[in-house]
Design an enzyme around this catalytic site. Structure first.
Site, PDB file in Angstrom:
ATOM      1  N   SER A  84      -9.690   1.916   3.256  1.00  0.00           N
ATOM      2  CA  SER A  84      -8.726   2.738   2.515  1.00  0.00           C
ATOM      3  C   SER A  84      -8.314   2.087   1.649  1.00  0.00           C
ATOM      4  CB  SER A  84      -8.133   4.100   3.360  1.00  0.00           C
ATOM      5  OG  SER A  84      -7.166   3.407   4.040  1.00  0.00           O
TER       6      SER A  84
ATOM      7  N   LYS B  52       0.531  -0.647   0.131  1.00  0.00           N
ATOM      8  CA  LYS B  52      -0.508   0.087   0.173  1.00  0.00           C
ATOM      9  C   LYS B  52       1.254   1.052   0.252  1.00  0.00           C
ATOM     10  CE  LYS B  52      -3.693   2.579   2.336  1.00  0.00           C
ATOM     11  NZ  LYS B  52      -4.450   2.295   3.926  1.00  0.00           N
TER      12      LYS B  52
ATOM     13  N   SER C 158      -9.470  -0.634   7.466  1.00  0.00           N
ATOM     14  CA  SER C 158      -9.145  -0.492   5.943  1.00  0.00           C
ATOM     15  C   SER C 158      -8.733  -1.259   5.025  1.00  0.00           C
ATOM     16  CB  SER C 158      -8.123   0.755   6.172  1.00  0.00           C
ATOM     17  OG  SER C 158      -8.537   1.857   6.063  1.00  0.00           O
TER      18      SER C 158
HETATM   19  N1  GLN Z   1     -13.124   4.471   6.740  1.00  0.00           N
HETATM   20  C1  GLN Z   1     -12.357   4.310   7.868  1.00  0.00           C
HETATM   21  C2  GLN Z   1     -11.561   5.663   7.799  1.00  0.00           C
HETATM   22  O1  GLN Z   1     -11.839   6.574   6.617  1.00  0.00           O
HETATM   23  C3  GLN Z   1     -10.866   3.859   8.331  1.00  0.00           C
HETATM   24  C4  GLN Z   1      -9.934   3.776   7.842  1.00  0.00           C
HETATM   25  C5  GLN Z   1      -8.699   3.106   7.568  1.00  0.00           C
HETATM   26  O2  GLN Z   1      -8.571   1.955   9.050  1.00  0.00           O
HETATM   27  N2  GLN Z   1      -7.440   4.412   7.458  1.00  0.00           N
HETATM   28  O3  GLN Z   1     -11.262   6.355   8.447  1.00  0.00           O
END
Ligand code: GLN
Length: 457
Positions: free
Chosen positions: A135, A60, A159
Site C-alpha cells: 500500500s 506515508k 506494504s
Molecule cells: N497487501 C497487503 C494487504 O493488503 C499488505 C498491506 C500492508 O502491508 N499494509 O493487506
C-alpha cells in the site's frame, strides 16, 4: 556552496515536474523552505547539527504529524488533522530532517497496488502504465523518482517491501516493535510496523537508528538495545543463508524472477557464504492465516470511525444513532476497506470465532516457532519479494483473491514479527525491476543491513 535551501528547492521542482505520478497528496513547500533556511542559518552560526541534518523525507499518509492533515488515503478522514506527532516523526525532526509532504497510499494500508486510494492512483515511475505496488505506493514512487531522499511507509503484510520491489528501490520493514507505532494509524495492530524506503542501505540504517527504540507511548515498542546501525553496516562477514526450494519453485513465481534469485545465490556462494535449503512447509497456510487475523484486527480498529468522534459524518437526515454510524461509514469507506471489515467481523462472530480466528492464532504460533528454529542456525532467509513484477492498472483489481495470494512471501515476516528487506537485484525482460527479500531473526535488522551492504572482495 550546497545549502539545505538549495537542495530542497531541487526536490520541490522535481515534485512539481512529476506531479502526474500522484505520489504526494500534499507538499509542505513553504513550511519546508522555512525549515531549510533555519537549518542553513544554524550551520552558518556554528550551531549543533543533527544526524539527519537537511535530509528530505516524505511520510506515508498514515503517519501523524502534528498540525498536518492525515487521511490514511481515505475520504472518511479527509478533513482530519493530527493533534500529535508520531514518535518516529518526532525523532526524525529532532535530528533535523525536513518533512516535505504526505504520500499517497491504499486506503488504511489495505491493498497491493495503490489502486484503492480515495486520492487517485499512483503511477510507477519506471513505467507509468503500471502500478507502483502498495500500500505504500506513493512512498516507493517518490523515492524511485527522486522526489525525496528517503520515505516512511507502513508494513502490515508487505506494504513497504512490495512497492519497493515494484519500483526498484530498497524497502526495510523492521521487526515488530522495533519502531514505535505511536502515531501510526492502525490497520492490524499485532502486524503493523513503520518501515523505511531509500536508495542505499546506509540511509536506511541511519533512519532506523534514529527512530528505533523503546517508547513510553507504545507498550509494544521493544526495549531491546538499538545498535548504532549506520556505523556497523560495512562488514566483510560470512553469512549463513537459508533458502526455500518450495518458494523459488512455487507455481505463482515468475520463472525469470526465480532464475534471477538463483543467479544471485550463485554469486553469494562464490563470495564464500554458506547456503542451505530449508523446509517451509507452512507456505500455503500463510496467506489465509494473515487475512483472517488482519481483517479481524482491522474490523475492531476501524470501528472508531463512527461519524461521531472522527472524520466524515453523513449530511443525510438520520433518524437514529445507528443510522448515523451506518451512513457515515458507508459514505466514508471505500470498497476494499468495507470488504475487509465484513470479513473481519465474520471471522470474529459467535459460531465462527473458533473455526477461523482461534485456528489462525494457532497457525500463527506454529509459524513463529518454526521460524525461530530456522534462525537458530541461519543469519538470513532469502525469498522472492513478490511473485511477479509491477502489473498494469486494472489487471488484478477485479480479482481480490489473486491479489491476496500474491502477498505470500511478504506477509510471512509480519506473521512471525521478524525484520524483512526487499533489495533490487535485476531487471525482467518486460523492463521492470525486481528484488530479492531477505529476512532475519528477531531484533536482527543489523544482519539484513550488513548483508545487503556487504563488501565483496
Ligand atoms: N497487501 C497487503 C494487504 O493488503 C499488505 C498491506 C500492508 O502491508 N499494509 O493487506
Amino acid at each position: 556552496m550546497i545549502s539545505c535551501a538549495g537542495v530542497l528547492e531541487d526536490y520541490i521542482a522535481e515534485i512539481a515536474r512529476n506531479a502526474r505520478l500522484n505520489a504526494f497528496i500534499e507538499v509542505y513547500d513553504e513550511e519546508a523552505r522555512l525549515q531549510a533556511r533555519q537549518l542553513d542559518e544554524r550551520l552558518r552560526s556554528g550551531g549543533p547539527t543533527g544526524r539527519l541534518f537537511g535530509v528530505v523525507i516524505g511520510l506515508k499518509d498514515v503517519i501523524c504529524h502534528r498540525g498536518h492533515r492525515v487521511t490514511a488515503g481515505s475520504s472518511i478522514l479527509s478533513e482530519f488533522h493530527s493533534v500529535y506527532s508520531a514518535t518516529a516523526v518526532e525523532r526524525l525532526l529532532a535530528e533535523d530532517a525536513i518533512i516535505i509532504g504526505r504520500l499517497n497510499c491504499d486506503e488504511f494500508g489495505m491493498g497491493s497496488s495503490n489502486e484503492h486510494s480515495a486520492y487517485g492512483k499512483v503511477l510507477n515511475p519506471r513505467d507509468e502504465t503500471r502500478v507502483p505496488g502498495g500500500s505504500s505506493g506513493g512512498s516507493a514512487a517518490a523515492v524511485a523518482a527522486g522526489l525525496c531522499m528517503v520515505s516512511l511507509g507502513s508494513d502490515t503484510g508487505g506494504s513497504v517491501r512490495q512497492p519497493a520491489d515494484f519500483c526498484g528501490v530498497i524497502g526495510l520493514k523492521p521487526g515488530y516493535g522495533r519502531i514505535s507505532r505511536h502515531g501510526l494509524i492502525a490497520y492490524a495492530s499485532s502486524f503493523d510496523q513503520i518501515g523505511i524506503l531509500g536508495t542505499c542501505v546506509e540511509d536506511i540504517a541511519l533512519c532506523l537508528e534514529v527512530m528505533a527504540g523503546a517508547d513510553g507511548m507504545d507498550a509494544t515498542a521493544s526495549s531491546a538495545p538499538v545498535p548504532p546501525y549506520s556505523s556497523l553496516v560495512g562488514s566483510g562477514k560470512t553469512f549463513r543463508i537459508a533458502y526455500s526450494e518450495e518458494a523459488l519453485g512455487h507455481p505463482s513465481v515468475d520463472p525469470e524472477i526465480s532464475a534471477g534469485i538463483r543467479l544471485f545465490m550463485e554469486g553469494l556462494r562464490k563470495e564464500g557464504h554458506v547456503l542451505t535449503p530449508v523446509q517451509l512447509d507452512f507456505l500455503d497456510h500463510i496467506v489465509p492465516t494473515y487475512y483472517i487475523l488482519t481483517t479481524a484486527e482491522a474490523s475492531s480498529n476501524l470501528s472508531r470511525y463512527d461519524g461521531i468522534r472522527y472524520g466524515h459524518r453523513t449530511d443525510t437526515e438520520s433518524a437514529t444513532l445507528d443510522d448515523i454510524y451506518a451512513k457515515s461509514r458507508s459514505e466514508g469507506f471505500g470498497k476494499e476497506v468495507k470488504r475487509r471489515i465484513m470479513l473481519g467481523t465474520f471471522v470474529l462472530s459467535t459460531g465462527y470465532f473458533d473455526a477461523y480466528f482461534t485456528k489462525a492464532q494457532q497457525a500463527r504460533r506454529r509459524i513463529v516457532d518454526q521460524t525461530l528454529e530456522i534462525f537458530r542456525s541461519h543469519d538470513i532467509l532469502l525469498l522472492p519479494t513478490s511473485p511477479f513484477t509491477a502489473f498494469h492498472f486494472g489487471e488484478k483489481s477485479e480479482d481480490a483473491i489473486s491479489m491476496f495470494l500474491a502477498d505470500i512471501f511478504t506477509v510471512y515476516a509480519n506473521l512471525a514479527g521478524i525484520p524483512g528487506i526487499s533489495f533490487p537485484i535485476g531487471k525482467h525482460s518486460n523492463g521492470m525491476p525486481f528484488g530479492v527479500q531477505g529476512l532475519s531473526g528477531r531484533h536482527r535488522e543489523l544482519s539484513l543491513l550488513q548483508f545487503f551492504n556487504r563488501t565483496t572482495s
